[in-house]
Enzyme design. Structure first.
Site, PDB file in Angstrom:
ATOM      1  N   SER A 107       0.828  -1.187   0.000  1.00  0.00           N
ATOM      2  CA  SER A 107       0.000   0.000   0.000  1.00  0.00           C
ATOM      3  C   SER A 107       0.872   1.251   0.000  1.00  0.00           C
ATOM      4  CB  SER A 107      -0.905  -0.023   1.228  1.00  0.00           C
ATOM      5  OG  SER A 107      -1.727   1.097   1.206  1.00  0.00           O
ATOM      6  N   GLY A 108       0.606   2.164  -0.898  1.00  0.00           N
ATOM      7  CA  GLY A 108       1.363   3.415  -0.969  1.00  0.00           C
ATOM      8  C   GLY A 108       2.610   3.319  -1.817  1.00  0.00           C
ATOM      9  N   THR A 112      -1.545   2.684  -7.978  1.00  0.00           N
ATOM     10  CA  THR A 112      -2.634   3.412  -8.629  1.00  0.00           C
ATOM     11  C   THR A 112      -2.087   4.465  -9.573  1.00  0.00           C
ATOM     12  OG1 THR A 112      -3.936   3.016  -6.673  1.00  0.00           O
ATOM     13  CG2 THR A 112      -4.740   4.706  -8.160  1.00  0.00           C
ATOM     14  N   ASN A 157      -1.007   5.633   3.047  1.00  0.00           N
ATOM     15  CA  ASN A 157      -1.178   6.306   1.761  1.00  0.00           C
ATOM     16  C   ASN A 157      -2.337   7.292   1.877  1.00  0.00           C
ATOM     17  OD1 ASN A 157      -1.603   7.040  -0.864  1.00  0.00           O
ATOM     18  ND2 ASN A 157      -1.740   4.945  -1.655  1.00  0.00           N
ATOM     19  N   SER A 160      -5.296   6.023  -0.607  1.00  0.00           N
ATOM     20  CA  SER A 160      -5.186   4.568  -0.683  1.00  0.00           C
ATOM     21  C   SER A 160      -6.450   3.970  -1.292  1.00  0.00           C
ATOM     22  CB  SER A 160      -4.976   4.007   0.721  1.00  0.00           C
ATOM     23  OG  SER A 160      -4.915   2.624   0.646  1.00  0.00           O
ATOM     24  N   SER A 161      -6.248   3.077  -2.281  1.00  0.00           N
ATOM     25  CA  SER A 161      -7.410   2.419  -2.881  1.00  0.00           C
ATOM     26  C   SER A 161      -7.963   1.421  -1.885  1.00  0.00           C
ATOM     27  CB  SER A 161      -7.007   1.676  -4.150  1.00  0.00           C
ATOM     28  OG  SER A 161      -6.123   2.480  -4.899  1.00  0.00           O
ATOM     29  N   GLY A 387      -2.792  -2.863  -2.148  1.00  0.00           N
ATOM     30  CA  GLY A 387      -1.504  -3.508  -1.887  1.00  0.00           C
ATOM     31  C   GLY A 387      -1.471  -4.208  -0.541  1.00  0.00           C
ATOM     32  N   GLU A 389      -0.784  -4.948   3.075  1.00  0.00           N
ATOM     33  CA  GLU A 389      -0.665  -3.943   4.124  1.00  0.00           C
ATOM     34  C   GLU A 389      -0.633  -4.570   5.518  1.00  0.00           C
ATOM     35  OE1 GLU A 389      -3.762  -1.269   3.014  1.00  0.00           O
ATOM     36  OE2 GLU A 389      -5.356  -2.475   3.861  1.00  0.00           O
TER      37      GLU A 389
HETATM   38  N1  LIG Z   1       5.308   8.198  -9.953  1.00  0.00           N
HETATM   39  C1  LIG Z   1       4.945   9.004  -8.950  1.00  0.00           C
HETATM   40  N2  LIG Z   1       5.228  10.320  -9.007  1.00  0.00           N
HETATM   41  C2  LIG Z   1       4.865  11.125  -8.007  1.00  0.00           C
HETATM   42  N3  LIG Z   1       4.244  10.738  -6.904  1.00  0.00           N
HETATM   43  C3  LIG Z   1       3.881   9.441  -6.803  1.00  0.00           C
HETATM   44  C4  LIG Z   1       4.214   8.505  -7.824  1.00  0.00           C
HETATM   45  N4  LIG Z   1       3.772   7.295  -7.436  1.00  0.00           N
HETATM   46  C5  LIG Z   1       3.170   7.460  -6.244  1.00  0.00           C
HETATM   47  N5  LIG Z   1       3.255   8.751  -5.857  1.00  0.00           N
HETATM   48  C6  LIG Z   1       2.712   9.320  -4.614  1.00  0.00           C
HETATM   49  O1  LIG Z   1       2.436   8.258  -3.742  1.00  0.00           O
HETATM   50  C7  LIG Z   1       1.102   8.255  -3.293  1.00  0.00           C
HETATM   51  C8  LIG Z   1       0.589   6.856  -3.148  1.00  0.00           C
HETATM   52  O2  LIG Z   1       0.559   6.242  -4.397  1.00  0.00           O
HETATM   53  P1  LIG Z   1      -0.572   5.245  -4.824  1.00  0.00           P
HETATM   54  O3  LIG Z   1      -0.405   4.985  -6.242  1.00  0.00           O
HETATM   55  O4  LIG Z   1      -1.868   5.746  -4.380  1.00  0.00           O
HETATM   56  O5  LIG Z   1      -0.217   3.974  -3.990  1.00  0.00           O
HETATM   57  P2  LIG Z   1      -0.923   2.565  -3.983  1.00  0.00           P
HETATM   58  O6  LIG Z   1      -1.971   2.607  -4.979  1.00  0.00           O
HETATM   59  O7  LIG Z   1       0.159   1.633  -4.327  1.00  0.00           O
HETATM   60  O8  LIG Z   1      -1.410   2.379  -2.627  1.00  0.00           O
HETATM   61  C9  LIG Z   1       0.366   9.055  -4.308  1.00  0.00           C
HETATM   62  O9  LIG Z   1      -0.702   9.727  -3.736  1.00  0.00           O
HETATM   63  C10 LIG Z   1       1.436  10.042  -4.829  1.00  0.00           C
HETATM   64  O10 LIG Z   1       1.448  11.179  -3.984  1.00  0.00           O
HETATM   65 MG   LIG Z   2      -3.873   2.329  -4.830  1.00  0.00          MG
END
Ligand SMILES: Nc1ncnc2c1ncn2[C@@H]1O[C@H](COP(=O)(O)OP(=O)(O)O)[C@@H](O)[C@H]1O
Ligand SMILES: [Mg+2]
Length: 1107
Positions: A107-108, A112, A157, A160-161, A387, A389
């Site tokens: 997660s994070g 996404t 996060n 977070s989804s 993810g 967690e």
């Molecule tokens: N490639 C990236 N560039 C900039 N910030 C990112 C990037 N990937 C993730 N982040 C930051 O990390 C945070 C969490 O990412 P997210 O994709 O929501 O995580 P996950 O879906 O894996 O839980 C996002 O809100 C963003 O602020």
């Molecule tokens: Mg996500």
């Protein structure tokens, strides 16, 4: 000229871990850190992309970058998620392989975000056009909507989804997007009613309250203040870097783009508001007489507002929070709810309301973005699931989420580690096995049908009797105690008895990514996911149509007593389907790594990264990759793809494909260590070799394209030229023909003119000649005619002269002869000669007369009056005499033919003639009539039988006559019978005798001279019959009657012949008087008939029409 960059250009660390030297965990992490420090967040392991979360925005997602990576080979440029997206899209488009992009990480870690980058890249590079752009826009805009309702801030996060998402993007054969299908997996709905410390509820609640206009809030009966709502945690209501109000506008806009109707958006917001209101319901106990407490709603204002929003009757909902109806076997039992149960019911309703709304949203989006065509589609699936967690307090949701991640890891292991190694062995490639951890055993612990944790939980939930989370844990303790990855205080495994980090109400699982401690509290409830039927029925009663759709089981017409499947069961089933789906597609991996726990940029926590690298199996991945081959392909498609690179194999290779590939590689002088020949596939060790081949192929294709173009252009120009030539020939032919025709016509008409002149001249010349000739001939003829005429006249004159002379000679000669004959005659015929000649002549004439008469004799009819004309006058007397003799002879002959009967008839006729001929005018008309006698057929007619019998003699005549009345002269019909002795008058109708007169009493008969039929029978005076007087009768057959009467007297000797008086006036004795009957010539006015009139006592006048 285009500047070619390469993976190896300006490389920080190594871009592909396969190239790292020496390979160890330290160097691996060092490489990651080095790259991370230089904002190089992407690194490859072969075709797998490792993505580090930078926690800051980097300028590497611009349109220029998209262009840079577009249509470039994977290893050509420095590592980027776009390279992977491009690779996947191109093999989907060009090689017709369905793709899936698997994004994993805890997660994070940036899953996404990564999924969004992939989607936006594909959207940027695929086809363009109004329709296609609309589809793209809808696909992209589905994200903000789903994130608002399905994402929340967690400690790990901020965005977070809280649901799993798998999206199939569908393309047509050209690679243009057609639409998509989204599947969602188990939303973490417990978050709606309760959030762990430091976390908050789903974004939409905060977005609505901060972003909606006052007007909207008023309509939804909401207050902008978060603190007014029990369901919203206050400690982290606002998040740094998150602008809820702006996000709300984005969401509204996205909903509009995706195709939500305004009333649908309104309904959705009403439901969100209803959930907030629901959270504010509070219950208080009220003691009942039976000693139990019953719950009552404290403040009904929120309830009222919520009911108004949804259009539910307040009392219905109120009752549903106080009572619970249990239906079992047709029986309904209503029990009261205590305060705790009422809170449970409230939360269950809120969770269900929200999660069902979320599922409805997904379906609604699907409806908008679904492909409109039914033709075959190519599919690219993007999986962004929650993810792995580990929280302080992990419950059922985390258990489910982590199970899902276990499954994804399983797929990764299956496809990249196990499958790959097994393939080398299968293909007979030399291989030293590489050890790796297979998490299949953990998956089995959770999902095994017999004794897996999910199966135990389901069994517990369905078990009759009291079921609690503790009984569930007990069960796990007995069933799973032996399992290596299961840990529990109570289990038989004594090693945990003293483990204080493991509380009594918990169990721990060693996941592939680490140990997670799960608190059993709520497992049973959450798995059951119970919503009291009273509540769903109350919801179904709502006026609002959307809420009715969300609670179909509340329809009283469709009461279903069967338990719905448990949450765990449903999830396991849907994960199973997902895995099957993923296995049918070509996988592309993005493995996300989180650099630190603080969501901060620039911090690289070695231990954290190391942990992730381990559990993700990245080291093993590199090892397999390094030992193995980067690329493999079956011989046939390989040969097909590269055959143009070698003369022997182009355009067709006749032998087996493998040999073709061997020839090809040898010909290209690819070093032998770069490839290995498997049983059915060629293995290429280094991607660079592949690029080399691809580059060669691209060049070759360009050459081929030029060649094809050249040939095509040549062919086209040639056909065009040939066509032009052909047309030119046709045109020329037509023109020549036309010109020749014209020329010919000119010549012909001139020839005709010349000809006609010459002919005219010739003709005129001829005519002249002919005319001259004719004139000469005419002259000759005239001359000769004159000449002949003169000759002829001369001749005629001569002939006439001669004839006259000859005639004179003849006359003289005749005279002379006559003189000589007379002289001789006188000498020889002196006496008797004259008489003899005379006699002879007479004899000859008579002879001739008789013969001629014989020939011209008239017919034998006595009435024929013809007779041939007299030939010689001297025979006149003889001729008449002969005529008389012939007539007499002919009459005799005629008479000779007569029979007796006919003779009698003729005698009668003769008698009539003697009596009346030239005496009575009626006679001529009687000559032609035969005297028949009996006209009434007296013997045959039965009417006159009696009359017939009275008459003694043979009837000579019987006829109807009219008897003239003496008084007035009118006639009455009477039968007149005549026999030899008497005559009888009888009635015509009855046959009765009126008078019978013996013929001896008859003295005479009187008739007129005229053509009438009147006759008077006069009786002898003094005779017996005379007393009555004479009879005056009339008959057309008068002649016959009188003749017959007269002849009776002639034939019988004893009687005198009766006198016949023929005169136009005679006397008749009527009784005493003598009356004169006078016949006069009738005048026209008397008509044609005979009329008889009594003039006076003495005169009876009969007028007879003149003949
Ligand atoms: N490639 C990236 N560039 C900039 N910030 C990112 C990037 N990937 C993730 N982040 C930051 O990390 C945070 C969490 O990412 P997210 O994709 O929501 O995580 P996950 O879906 O894996 O839980 C996002 O809100 C963003 O602020
Ligand atoms: Mg996500």
């Amino acid at each position: 000229m285009e500047v070619k960059t390469s993976l190896l250009d300006n490389m920080i660390g190594v871009g592909d871990m396969v190239l790292i030297e020496p390979l160890s965990e330290d160097t691996f992490i060092e490489n990651l850190r080095k790259r991370f420090d230089h904002n190089e967040i992407y690194t490859y392991i072969g075709s797998v992309v490792i993505s580090m979360n930078p926690y800051k925005s980097l300028p590497i997602y611009t349109a220029e970058k998209v262009e840079e990576y577009r249509n470039r080979n994977f290893y050509e440029l420095s590592p980027h998620i776009y390279a992977l997206a491009d690779e996947a899209y191109r093999s989907l488009r060009d090689q017709d392989k369905d793709q899936c992009i698997l994004i994993t990480g805890e997660s994070g870690a940036g899953k996404t975000e990564a999924s969004k980058f992939v989607m936006s890249y594909v959207a940027a590079v695929c086809g363009k056009g109004q329709e296609v752009n609309k589809v793209k826009e809808q696909l992209l805009q589905s994200n903000p909507v789903l994130e608002a309702f399905g994402n929340a801030k967690t400690v790990r996060n901020d965005n977070s989804s809280r649901f799993g998402k798998y999206m199939d993007i569908e393309f047509d054969f050209k690679g243009d997007p057609l639409g998509g299908v989204i599947s969602n997996y188990l939303l973490e709905k417990s978050r709606v009613v309760k959030q762990p410390r430091g976390e908050r509820n789903f974004h939409i609640f905060y977005q609505l309250l901060s972003g909606a206009s006052d007007d909207t809030l008023q309509k939804l009966k909401l207050d902008r203040d978060f603190s007014k709502y029990n369901y919203l945690s206050l400690d982290s209501a606002t998040v740094n870097g998150l602008d809820d109000a702006a996000s709300f506008r984005t969401v509204r806009n996205a909903m509009q783009i995706v195709g939500f109707m305004e009333d649908e958006v309104q309904s959705v917001l009403e439901l969100v508001a209803a959930v907030l209101k629901l959270g504010n319901l509070e219950f208080k106990p009220e003691s009942r007489c039976n000693g139990f407490d019953e719950s009552r709603i404290k403040d009904k204002n929120d309830l009222k507002e919520m009911c108004e929003l949804l259009g539910i009757e307040q009392s219905v909902l109120e009752r549903a929070f106080s009572y619970r109806t249990v239906e079992a076997k047709m029986e309904k039992v209503s029990t009261t709810l205590n305060v705790a149960q009422a809170y449970y019911a409230r939360d269950a309703l809120a969770k269900n309301l929200y999660s069902r709304l979320f599922s409805w949203l997904v379906n609604r989006i699907n409806e908008s973005i679904k492909a409109q065509t039914k033709s075959r589609k190519k599919v690219m699936g993007v999986l962004d699931i929650y993810g792995f967690e580990i929280f302080e307090d992990n419950s059922f949701e985390q258990f489910i989420i982590n199970y899902c991640n276990e499954k994804l890891q399983q797929i990764f292991i299956e496809l990249t580690l196990r499958e790959e190694q097994e393939e080398y062995i299968r293909e007979g490639i030399e291989w030293t096995n590489i050890e790796y951890f297979n998490n299949a055993i953990i998956c089995d612990l959770i999902e095994n049908n017999k004794n897996g944790i999910l199966a135990m939980l389901d069994e517990e939930c369905l078990r009759p009797g009291t079921v609690t989370d503790e009984t569930f844990l007990d069960k796990l303790n007995t069933v799973c105690a032996e399992h290596q990855h299961f840990e529990s205080r109570q289990s038989k495994n004594s090693k945990f008895l003293t483990d204080h980090s493991l509380p009594h109400n918990c169990f721990r699982i060693q996941h592939y990514a680490g140990k997670v401690l799960y608190r059993v509290e709520g497992f049973v409830d959450k798995n059951n996911d119970l919503l009291y039927r009273d509540l769903s029925q109350a919801m179904y009663k709502a006026n609002q149509s959307l809420i009715k759709i969300l609670f179909p089981e509340g329809n009283p017409a469709k009461v279903n007593l069967k338990r719905p499947p448990t949450a765990g069961f449903q999830f396991r089933a849907s994960v199973g389907t997902l895995m099957k789906n993923l296995l049918t597609k070509n996988p592309n991996y993005i493995r996300c790594i989180k650099p630190n726990d603080k969501k901060a940029a620039h911090i690289f926590t070695d231990s954290l990264v190391c942990h992730q690298v381990r559990y993700l199996g990245l080291m093993e991945n590199v090892r397999v990759r390094r030992a193995g081959y980067a690329f493999r392909q079956a011989y046939e498609p390989c040969l097909e793809r590269y055959k143009m690179l070698c003369k022997q194999t182009w355009p067709h290779w006749k032998g087996p494909a493998r040999e073709g590939v061997e020839v090809l590689l040898k010909n290209l002088q690819v070093p032998a260590e770069e490839f290995a020949y498997g049983r059915s596939k060629i293995f290429i060790r280094n991607p660079r070799t592949l690029f080399f081949l691809e580059e060669k192929r691209r060049q070759c294709l360009e050459d081929l394209a030029t060649l094809i173009q050249k040939i095509y252009r040549g062919w086209k120009s040639r056909t065009h030229f040939l066509l032009l030539k052909k047309s030119q020939v046709v045109v020329a032919a037509w023109y020549r023909r036309f010109a020749q025709q014209k020329k010919y016509q000119n010549i012909r008409s001139s020839a005709l003119v010349v000809q006609s002149f010459i002919r005219g001249w010739k003709a005129r010349k001829l005519l002249r000649e002919l005319k001259h000739k004719k004139r000469c001939e005419e002259a000759v003829t005239t001359i000769s005619a004159y000449w002949h005429g003169t000759q002829a006249r001369r001749e005629l004159k001569r002939l006439k002269e001669e004839a006259r002379r000859k005639h004179a000679v003849a006359v003289i000669w005749a005279y002379w002869l006559g003189l000589k004959v007379r002289r001789d005659y006188r000498k020889f015929f002196r006496a008797n000669a004259g008489k003899k000649i005379y006699d002879f002549t007479i004899q000859r004439i008579m002879q001739k007369y008789f013969i001629g008469l014989k020939k011209t004799m008239p017919s034998m009819s006595p009435v024929d009056k013809s007779w041939p004309a007299r030939p010689y006058g001297f025979l006149d007397g003889t001729h008449q005499e002969l005529r008389r003799v012939f007539h007499l002879w002919r009459c005799k002959k005629y008479r000779g033919q007569f029979t007796e009967e006919k003779k009698a008839t003729y005698e009668e006729k003769l008698a009539a003639s003697e009596l009346f001929k030239d005496k009575k005018a009626l006679y001529p008309s009687s000559v032609g009539q035969p005297f028949k006698g009996d006209y009434v057929e007296i013997t045959k007619n039965p009417k006159y039988q009696k009359l017939n019998s009275l008459v003694e003699d043979k009837v000579l005549l019987a006829d109807v006559v009219s008897k003239i009345n003496r008084a007035n002269g009118k006639g009455a019909p009477r039968i007149f019978l005549l026999t030899k002795k008497s005559l009888v008058l009888a009635d015509q109708k009855t046959g009765q005798v009126k008078a019978s007169v013996p013929l001896l009493d008859l003295s005479s008969v009187s008739v007129s001279t005229q053509s009438d039929g009147f006759f008077a029978l006069k009786l002898k005076e003094g005779s017996t019959s005379a007393a009555k007087g004479d009879f005056l009768l009339s008959s057309d057959r008068l002649i016959e009657i009188i003749t017959k009467l007269h002849r009776i007297g002639a034939t019988s000797a004893d009687r005198n012949q009766i006198n016949i008086d023929i005169s136009d006036e005679f006397l008749v004795q009527f009784k005493q008087d003598k009356v004169c009957v006078k016949f006069i010539q009738g005048t026209p006015k008397n008509g044609n008939g005979v009329a008889c009139k009594r003039k006076n006592n003495r005169l009876l006048e009969v007028s007879v029409p003149s003949p």
